[in-house]
Design a protein around this motif. Structure first.
Motif, mmCIF file in Angstrom:
data_model
loop_
_atom_site.group_PDB
_atom_site.id
_atom_site.type_symbol
_atom_site.label_atom_id
_atom_site.label_comp_id
_atom_site.label_asym_id
_atom_site.label_seq_id
_atom_site.Cartn_x
_atom_site.Cartn_y
_atom_site.Cartn_z
ATOM 1 N N MET A 1 1.251 -1.334 -0.092
ATOM 2 C CA MET A 1 0.370 -0.108 0.141
ATOM 3 C C MET A 1 0.831 1.518 -0.082
ATOM 4 S SD MET A 1 -2.970 0.613 2.930
ATOM 5 C CE MET A 1 -4.031 1.537 2.787
ATOM 6 N N ASN A 2 0.798 1.895 -0.732
ATOM 7 C CA ASN A 2 1.531 2.945 -1.266
ATOM 8 C C ASN A 2 1.014 4.227 -1.596
ATOM 9 O OD1 ASN A 2 4.423 2.015 -1.127
ATOM 10 N ND2 ASN A 2 4.317 1.439 -3.284
ATOM 11 N N PHE A 3 0.855 5.437 -0.975
ATOM 12 C CA PHE A 3 0.554 6.776 -1.316
ATOM 13 C C PHE A 3 0.638 7.814 -1.590
ATOM 14 C CE2 PHE A 3 -1.040 5.435 4.239
ATOM 15 C CZ PHE A 3 -2.044 4.893 3.549
ATOM 16 N N ASN A 96 -3.477 -1.106 7.175
ATOM 17 C CA ASN A 96 -4.195 -0.352 6.264
ATOM 18 C C ASN A 96 -5.061 1.046 7.628
ATOM 19 O OD1 ASN A 96 -3.338 -0.852 4.219
ATOM 20 N ND2 ASN A 96 -5.703 -2.065 4.050
ATOM 21 N N TYR A 97 -3.848 1.580 8.311
ATOM 22 C CA TYR A 97 -4.413 2.421 9.562
ATOM 23 C C TYR A 97 -3.785 3.860 9.075
ATOM 24 C CZ TYR A 97 -3.786 4.512 14.244
ATOM 25 O OH TYR A 97 -4.243 5.170 15.105
ATOM 26 N N ALA A 98 -4.658 5.182 10.471
ATOM 27 C CA ALA A 98 -4.056 6.284 9.941
ATOM 28 C C ALA A 98 -4.596 6.982 10.884
ATOM 29 C CB ALA A 98 -4.489 7.741 8.567
ATOM 30 N N GLU A 99 -4.394 8.216 11.699
ATOM 31 C CA GLU A 99 -4.385 9.163 13.004
ATOM 32 C C GLU A 99 -5.569 10.607 12.221
ATOM 33 O OE1 GLU A 99 -1.945 9.231 16.211
ATOM 34 O OE2 GLU A 99 -1.538 7.306 16.275
ATOM 35 N N VAL A 100 -5.951 10.764 12.726
ATOM 36 C CA VAL A 100 -7.220 11.775 12.026
ATOM 37 C C VAL A 100 -7.134 12.723 13.008
ATOM 38 C CG1 VAL A 100 -9.473 11.551 12.913
ATOM 39 C CG2 VAL A 100 -9.257 12.653 10.967
ATOM 40 N N GLY A 101 -6.623 13.991 12.857
ATOM 41 C CA GLY A 101 -6.034 15.398 13.818
ATOM 42 C C GLY A 101 -6.915 16.601 12.858
ATOM 43 N N TYR A 102 -7.261 17.696 13.911
ATOM 44 C CA TYR A 102 -8.073 18.735 13.525
ATOM 45 C C TYR A 102 -7.896 19.839 14.648
ATOM 46 C CZ TYR A 102 -11.690 15.862 16.361
ATOM 47 O OH TYR A 102 -11.743 15.174 17.306
ATOM 48 N N LEU A 129 -7.523 5.682 0.496
ATOM 49 C CA LEU A 129 -6.151 5.332 1.001
ATOM 50 C C LEU A 129 -6.493 4.124 0.572
ATOM 51 C CD1 LEU A 129 -5.270 8.023 2.871
ATOM 52 C CD2 LEU A 129 -4.484 7.654 0.140
ATOM 53 N N GLU A 130 -7.814 3.987 0.835
ATOM 54 C CA GLU A 130 -8.012 2.229 1.374
ATOM 55 C C GLU A 130 -7.971 1.937 2.979
ATOM 56 O OE1 GLU A 130 -6.597 -0.313 -1.928
ATOM 57 O OE2 GLU A 130 -8.726 0.842 -3.594
ATOM 58 N N LEU A 131 -8.203 2.942 3.814
ATOM 59 C CA LEU A 131 -8.012 2.165 5.394
ATOM 60 C C LEU A 131 -8.746 1.828 5.779
ATOM 61 C CD1 LEU A 131 -6.901 6.144 6.177
ATOM 62 C CD2 LEU A 131 -5.302 3.956 5.778
ATOM 63 N N LYS A 132 -8.401 0.993 6.681
ATOM 64 C CA LYS A 132 -9.557 -0.033 7.244
ATOM 65 C C LYS A 132 -9.979 0.590 9.030
ATOM 66 C CE LYS A 132 -7.457 -4.149 5.561
ATOM 67 N NZ LYS A 132 -6.504 -5.821 5.704
ATOM 68 N N THR A 133 -9.069 1.380 9.200
ATOM 69 C CA THR A 133 -9.179 1.953 10.383
ATOM 70 C C THR A 133 -8.415 2.989 10.602
ATOM 71 O OG1 THR A 133 -8.612 0.007 12.075
ATOM 72 C CG2 THR A 133 -8.105 1.628 13.195
ATOM 73 N N ILE A 134 -9.017 4.357 10.786
ATOM 74 C CA ILE A 134 -8.878 4.809 11.567
ATOM 75 C C ILE A 134 -8.701 5.697 12.864
ATOM 76 C CG2 ILE A 134 -9.307 7.719 10.755
ATOM 77 C CD1 ILE A 134 -10.514 7.390 8.262
ATOM 78 N N GLU A 135 -8.270 6.416 13.258
ATOM 79 C CA GLU A 135 -8.464 6.451 15.082
ATOM 80 C C GLU A 135 -8.010 8.573 14.937
ATOM 81 O OE1 GLU A 135 -7.265 2.507 17.620
ATOM 82 O OE2 GLU A 135 -5.735 4.202 17.124
ATOM 83 N N GLY A 136 -9.128 8.465 16.524
ATOM 84 C CA GLY A 136 -9.273 9.663 16.914
ATOM 85 C C GLY A 136 -8.485 10.108 18.083
ATOM 86 N N GLU A 174 -14.156 2.290 12.291
ATOM 87 C CA GLU A 174 -13.894 0.767 11.586
ATOM 88 C C GLU A 174 -14.505 1.373 9.670
ATOM 89 O OE1 GLU A 174 -11.390 -1.650 12.212
ATOM 90 O OE2 GLU A 174 -11.394 -1.847 14.122
ATOM 91 N N ASN A 175 -14.067 0.806 9.007
ATOM 92 C CA ASN A 175 -14.454 0.586 7.318
ATOM 93 C C ASN A 175 -15.089 -0.710 7.392
ATOM 94 O OD1 ASN A 175 -14.675 1.457 4.826
ATOM 95 N ND2 ASN A 175 -13.136 1.327 4.402
ATOM 96 N N LYS A 176 -16.104 -0.521 7.324
ATOM 97 C CA LYS A 176 -17.476 -1.355 7.176
ATOM 98 C C LYS A 176 -17.015 -2.407 5.292
ATOM 99 C CE LYS A 176 -18.069 -0.874 11.652
ATOM 100 N NZ LYS A 176 -17.548 -1.757 12.400
ATOM 101 N N ILE A 177 -16.589 -1.751 5.166
ATOM 102 C CA ILE A 177 -17.184 -2.532 3.538
ATOM 103 C C ILE A 177 -15.516 -3.242 2.930
ATOM 104 C CG2 ILE A 177 -16.533 -2.097 0.908
ATOM 105 C CD1 ILE A 177 -17.559 1.654 1.380
#
Length: 177
Positions: A1-3, A96-102, A129-136, A174-177
């Motif tokens: 997985m390359n962004f 396939n994970y990322a963190e979100v910040g705002y 990006l085909e992430l499976k998980t995003i955390e805040g 979690e991405n439910k797809i």
């Protein structure tokens, strides 16, 4: 997985353009990152001057050009004002994970702008990006941030701790797809 964030992925919502940060944003970013209300629940070094803010912008530009994170400024379509920022970083390619910040200028809070932006960034993260998980990660007393995450179906992870910030709470989507 390359962004690959080149060209930069500009996103649109009904009232916002999520665009790339640039040096023309220096004064506004300085104001945002030094705002006492914005920083009430954030532990970070605040810039002392415009030079430090430009260094922050350079750091973000390098993060994006190295495809290690993506950071948008929220620009109001009505006024063209920069009203906040949102980004994805700390990617874990294997999971396939990322963190979100705002962050959002207090003059624009409680108007649904960050809800619009977060929804679009989640969509980008899961679909592009085909992430499976995003955390805040948010401070336990930041009720507005908690409500924002819960509105987007992020789930509190009570068993997990943010090692560097004991007052933070971790929310997961979690991405439910």
């Amino acid at each position: 997985m390359n962004f690959n964030f080149s060209p930069f992925p500009v996103l649109e919502t009904e009232r916002l353009t999520l665009r790339e940060l640039n040096l023309e944003d220096t004064k506004t970013i300085f104001g945002l990152r030094t705002n006492k209300e914005v920083n009430k629940y954030i532990k970070r070094d605040t810039p002392k001057n415009l030079a430090e803010t430009r260094a922050f912008i350079d750091m973000i530009s390098n993060l994006v050009s190295n495809n290690e994170g993506v950071f948008w400024v929220l620009e109001s379509k009505q006024s063209n004002d920069l009203i906040g920022t949102i980004g994805l970083r700390n990617f874990d390619v294997e999971d396939n994970y990322a963190e979100v910040g705002y962050e959002l200028n207090p003059d624009y809070q409680q108007e649904g702008f960050m809800t619009e932006a977060l929804k679009e960034v989640i969509n980008f993260g899961f679909n592009n990006l085909e992430l499976k998980t995003i955390e805040g990660f948010t401070h336990k007393n930041n009720s507005a941030s908690t409500a924002l995450l819960e509105k987007q179906n992020f789930v509190f992870q009570p068993e997990r701790k943010d090692e560097n910030f004991e007052d933070n709470r971790i929310y997961r989507l979690e991405n439910k797809i």
